[in-house]
Design a protein around this motif. Structure first.
Motif, mmCIF file in Angstrom:
data_model
loop_
_atom_site.group_PDB
_atom_site.id
_atom_site.type_symbol
_atom_site.label_atom_id
_atom_site.label_comp_id
_atom_site.label_asym_id
_atom_site.label_seq_id
_atom_site.Cartn_x
_atom_site.Cartn_y
_atom_site.Cartn_z
ATOM 1 N N SER B 105 69.564 -11.894 34.654
ATOM 2 C CA SER B 105 69.595 -10.667 33.844
ATOM 3 C C SER B 105 69.970 -9.474 34.719
ATOM 4 O O SER B 105 70.771 -8.619 34.317
ATOM 5 N N HIS B 106 69.397 -9.418 35.923
ATOM 6 C CA HIS B 106 69.749 -8.324 36.829
ATOM 7 C C HIS B 106 71.216 -8.407 37.230
ATOM 8 O O HIS B 106 71.888 -7.387 37.396
ATOM 9 N N GLU B 128 67.618 6.868 35.458
ATOM 10 C CA GLU B 128 66.227 6.690 35.026
ATOM 11 C C GLU B 128 66.014 5.302 34.440
ATOM 12 O O GLU B 128 64.985 4.665 34.662
ATOM 13 N N GLY B 129 67.024 4.833 33.688
ATOM 14 C CA GLY B 129 66.939 3.497 33.101
ATOM 15 C C GLY B 129 66.908 2.434 34.181
ATOM 16 O O GLY B 129 66.149 1.472 34.100
ATOM 17 N N VAL B 134 64.585 -1.658 35.564
ATOM 18 C CA VAL B 134 65.005 -2.692 36.512
ATOM 19 C C VAL B 134 64.144 -2.673 37.775
ATOM 20 O O VAL B 134 63.513 -3.676 38.125
ATOM 21 N N ALA B 135 64.110 -1.499 38.455
ATOM 22 C CA ALA B 135 63.438 -1.459 39.765
ATOM 23 C C ALA B 135 61.930 -1.695 39.648
ATOM 24 O O ALA B 135 61.368 -2.505 40.394
ATOM 25 N N SER B 276 61.318 -10.603 34.857
ATOM 26 C CA SER B 276 62.259 -11.668 35.225
ATOM 27 C C SER B 276 61.502 -12.969 35.490
ATOM 28 O O SER B 276 60.537 -12.996 36.264
ATOM 29 N N THR B 277 61.960 -14.044 34.846
ATOM 30 C CA THR B 277 61.340 -15.359 35.060
ATOM 31 C C THR B 277 61.462 -15.758 36.528
ATOM 32 O O THR B 277 60.515 -16.261 37.134
#
Lengths: 84, 368
Positions: B105-106, B128-129, B134-135, B276-277
């Motif tokens: 996904s990343h 910002e997203g 993510v981070a 994230s898996t």
């Protein structure tokens, strides 16, 4: 102290909710399986030794552990089907 | 006509990404089960493939927007999506080659961010997203899974401490079949739907579907099939890393890692904070090892994995941006660029596949 900028970007309430619910669920599931294994093993030992009371108690522990695992699986499927 | 050709290429590339997503992430589901011999390798990947397929049908909620909230949605064109997908596929293949588990996904987000950046400049990317979606989850997932699995294994050892190894191993192996099944279902539910979302958006953008439409049945079936096939092919290099190169695990550690990982993923999903898996399971494996003995974890391997995580977004962005630049060099709406890139990609994949088939299987059950 939190940074105001970080507050507007990161939903801290959600993060903390994830931390305690995930931590609780992960540890609880492992404990449930461990108790089911313990119950099954000790119940078998007790039956072999002819100790009926212990056999019943540990069988109960096994069933409880198994039921908790089954509940976790069902809850997991409900989460997957109802996500949105 | 040109837009129809681009649409076909985007659909094919999305399915190719879905396939790499499946085989790249197989390790998350099966590595610990294979390592503790809860399941034979081929049985494990077959089981995971079937449940990934089923998982794709479980929820009708489609993760419809690619990199939603991370890039300006209005600026995401089919060519940007195509370039982003190629960036993600490339990074998935590179990390698979080096046996490093990383987030698909990343990789997709990175690819789309890079393509959007080259297409529209820095304003297209929402910082910002990137930080919030993510981070922060990338930090939370492995840390939380590490702590959960570490606590879980300590409780497990405490409870089953003096039991006969035979019944303990059998019990935890059965538990691993259940937790692996949950992970495979969750993976199919989350990741196949990303591909459905990409294809549906492309169909809407092309005018083939009306805005706000649900994915057609053929999209659902093809995305489910692609991820299941990828899972069945199995990314054996990553399976070996996750199953035996980070720690040598016993059955209790295998279950604690997998069970805790599945619980973390589903609990996070329940409160609306998807993780994230890959990050979760990798962190859980390290936690289950470190709680027994810090030196049980091969920190060099763990470090390489973390470097791959840090590099995922910039590396996929670099490829995505480059592919966009090449594609758009023939015109933003021209199909020539995507066709050329696809032909080169297909030729390289065919060459790699033939080489791979000639060399024989990567991994046997005994090696796992």
């Amino acid at each position: 102290m939190r940074l105001p900028l970080a507050d507007s970007i990161v939903e801290w309430d959600l993060v903390f909710q994830v931390i305690y619910s995930a931590l609780g669920a992960g540890v609880a599931v492992t404990i449930a399986v461990s108790f089911a294994i313990l119950g099954a093993g000790r119940a078998a030992d007790a039956r072999r030794d002819g100790d009926t009371l212990d056999a019943i108690i540990f069988s109960g522990l096994f069933v409880l552990g198994l039921a908790a695992c089954a509940a976790a699986v069902v809850f997991g499927i409900v989460v997957m089907t109802s996500k949105g | 006509m040109e837009s129809d050709i681009i649409l076909v290429i985007v659909v094919a590339t999305a399915l190719a990404f879905d396939f790499t997503n499946g085989f790249h992430d197989t390790a998350n589901v099966v590595a610990t089960s294979i390592s503790t011999r809860a399941m034979a390798p081929r049985v494990a990947v077959g089981f995971a493939a079937i449940l990934n397929f089923v998982g794709a049908f479980l929820s009708l909620e489609v993760a419809a927007t690619v990199a939603s909230g991370i890039v300006e949605a209005d600026l995401v064109t089919p060519t940007v999506v195509f370039a982003g997908l190629v960036g993600a596929i490339t990074w998935n293949l590179i990390t698979w080659y080096y046996g490093l588990p990383s987030s698909s996904s990343h990789a997709l987000i990175g690819g789309v961010v890079g393509a959007a950046f080259v297409a529209e400049g820095a304003d297209a990317v929402l910082g910002e997203g990137l930080l919030g979606k993510v981070a922060v989850p990338a930090l939370v997932a492995p840390t939380l899974a590490f702590a959960t699995a570490a606590l879980a294994i300590l409780f497990a050892y405490r409870i089953i401490g003096r039991q006969a190894p035979g019944s303990v191993n059998r019990g935890f192996r059965l538990g691993q079949i259940a937790s692996g099944g949950m992970l495979a279902l969750a993976h199919g539910t989350n990741d196949a739907q990303k591909t459905m979302g990409v294809i549906t958006l492309a169909l809407i953008a092309n005018g083939t579907l009306a805005g706000g439409s649900d994915p057609p049945f053929w999209v659902i079936v093809s995305a489910a099939t692609a991820i299941a096939l990828g899972t069945y092919v199995g990314g054996w290099r990553i399976i070996r890393t996750m199953g035996s190169r980070i720690i040598k695990m016993d059955t209790a550690q295998g279950f604690s890692a997998q069970g805790s990982g599945a619980s973390v993923i589903l609990a996070a999903s329940h409160v609306g904070f998807p993780l994230s898996t890959t990050h979760t399971i990798s962190g859980a494996v390290m936690g289950a090892g470190a709680a027994k003995r810090l030196s049980a974890v091969r920190w060099g391997v763990a470090g390489n994995i973390m470097i791959a995580w840090v590099l995922t977004i910039p590396a996929a962005a670099l490829v995505g941006g480059s592919i966009y630049a090449i594609s758009a060099a023939f015109g933003e709406d021209s199909a020539v660029g995507p066709i050329l890139v696809s032909l080169v990609g297909a030729t390289l994949s065919l060459w790699a596949f033939i080489r791979r088939v000639r060399r024989g299987p990567m991994l046997t059950g005994a090696e796992a």
